[in-house]
Write a protein that holds these residues in place. Structure first.
Motif, PDB file in Angstrom:
ATOM      1  N   ASP A   1       0.917  -1.176  -0.058  1.00 54.87           N
ATOM      2  CA  ASP A   1      -0.007   0.146   0.027  1.00 54.87           C
ATOM      3  C   ASP A   1       1.046   1.300  -0.011  1.00 54.87           C
ATOM      4  O   ASP A   1       0.529   2.255  -0.480  1.00 54.87           O
ATOM      5  CB  ASP A   1      -0.996   0.046   1.220  1.00 54.87           C
ATOM      6  CG  ASP A   1      -2.375  -0.989   1.104  1.00 54.87           C
ATOM      7  OD1 ASP A   1      -2.636  -1.194   2.185  1.00 54.87           O
ATOM      8  OD2 ASP A   1      -2.174  -1.504  -0.020  1.00 54.87           O
ATOM      9  N   SER A   2       2.150   1.368   0.605  1.00 57.35           N
ATOM     10  CA  SER A   2       2.878   2.290   0.716  1.00 57.35           C
ATOM     11  C   SER A   2       3.221   2.912  -0.597  1.00 57.35           C
ATOM     12  O   SER A   2       3.734   3.911  -0.552  1.00 57.35           O
ATOM     13  CB  SER A   2       3.975   2.058   1.888  1.00 57.35           C
ATOM     14  OG  SER A   2       4.820   0.932   1.294  1.00 57.35           O
ATOM     15  N   VAL A   3       3.424   2.343  -1.317  1.00 62.71           N
ATOM     16  CA  VAL A   3       3.943   2.443  -2.790  1.00 62.71           C
ATOM     17  C   VAL A   3       2.958   2.336  -4.073  1.00 62.71           C
ATOM     18  O   VAL A   3       3.154   2.552  -5.071  1.00 62.71           O
ATOM     19  CB  VAL A   3       5.292   1.794  -3.032  1.00 62.71           C
ATOM     20  CG1 VAL A   3       6.070   1.856  -2.073  1.00 62.71           C
ATOM     21  CG2 VAL A   3       4.904   0.153  -3.536  1.00 62.71           C
ATOM     22  N   LYS A   4       1.695   1.724  -3.745  1.00 67.62           N
ATOM     23  CA  LYS A   4       0.842   1.532  -4.884  1.00 67.62           C
ATOM     24  C   LYS A   4       0.392   2.758  -5.465  1.00 67.62           C
ATOM     25  O   LYS A   4       0.140   3.939  -4.825  1.00 67.62           O
ATOM     26  CB  LYS A   4      -0.543   0.866  -3.915  1.00 67.62           C
ATOM     27  CG  LYS A   4      -1.395   0.250  -5.031  1.00 67.62           C
ATOM     28  CD  LYS A   4      -2.527  -0.699  -4.177  1.00 67.62           C
ATOM     29  CE  LYS A   4      -1.895  -1.703  -3.418  1.00 67.62           C
ATOM     30  NZ  LYS A   4      -2.944  -2.700  -2.835  1.00 67.62           N
ATOM     31  N   GLY A   5       0.356   3.028  -6.827  1.00 71.95           N
ATOM     32  CA  GLY A   5      -0.030   3.842  -7.543  1.00 71.95           C
ATOM     33  C   GLY A   5       1.119   4.697  -7.928  1.00 71.95           C
ATOM     34  O   GLY A   5       1.159   5.583  -8.752  1.00 71.95           O
ATOM     35  N   ARG A   6       2.285   4.593  -7.227  1.00 69.89           N
ATOM     36  CA  ARG A   6       3.658   5.276  -7.493  1.00 69.89           C
ATOM     37  C   ARG A   6       4.918   4.523  -8.126  1.00 69.89           C
ATOM     38  O   ARG A   6       5.478   4.972  -8.871  1.00 69.89           O
ATOM     39  CB  ARG A   6       4.230   5.713  -6.193  1.00 69.89           C
ATOM     40  CG  ARG A   6       3.054   6.791  -5.807  1.00 69.89           C
ATOM     41  CD  ARG A   6       3.687   7.632  -4.441  1.00 69.89           C
ATOM     42  NE  ARG A   6       4.059   6.669  -3.276  1.00 69.89           N
ATOM     43  CZ  ARG A   6       5.340   6.804  -2.938  1.00 69.89           C
ATOM     44  NH1 ARG A   6       6.394   7.358  -3.388  1.00 69.89           N
ATOM     45  NH2 ARG A   6       5.656   5.722  -1.826  1.00 69.89           N
TER      46      ARG A   6
END
Length: 125
Positions: A61-66
């Motif tokens: 979740d901490s990097v999702k989408g990035r």
């Protein structure tokens, strides 16, 4: 058998970097791969992983989408594209691969047989 990680560096918040993980001695697409990071004084943290023969990576979740994993099979290399970087992304990043690791173990870098040497990513605010 070797994994060679590269591409780290210093970038301002909001910037981008692309990490590379080149494999030799085995076919990367036949292996489950994982990207991990370790910030100073902290444990290894899973960033993303990709099951062997599966085209869909899984992201924390901490990097999702990035962050985005991609692969060049001709070069036997996997990439971690990191966009919209934040200071909390600062860490040493590692790639890992293993043709035989079971999925339930692939969230832990210690279970992988092959690991890259780590590359430093520093994000300034």
């Amino acid at each position: 058998v070797q994994l060679q990680a590269s591409g780290g560096g210093l970038v301002q918040a909001g910037g981008s970097l692309r990490l590379s993980c080149a494999a030799s001695g085995f076919i990367l697409s036949s292996a489950t791969t994982g990207w991990f990071r370790q910030a100073p004084g902290k444990e290894y943290e899973l960033v993303a992983r990709r099951k062997r023969y599966d085209s869909n990576p899984y992201y924390e979740d901490s990097v999702k989408g990035r962050f985005t994993i991609s692969r060049d099979n001709a070069k036997n290399t996997e990439y971690l594209q990191m966009n919209s970087l934040k200071p909390e992304d600062t860490a040493v990043y590692y790639c890992a691969a293993d043709p035989r690791i079971i999925w339930s173990s692939s969230s832990k870098i210690s279970y992988y047989n092959y690991k890259g040497q780590g590359t430093q990513v520093t994000v300034s605010s």
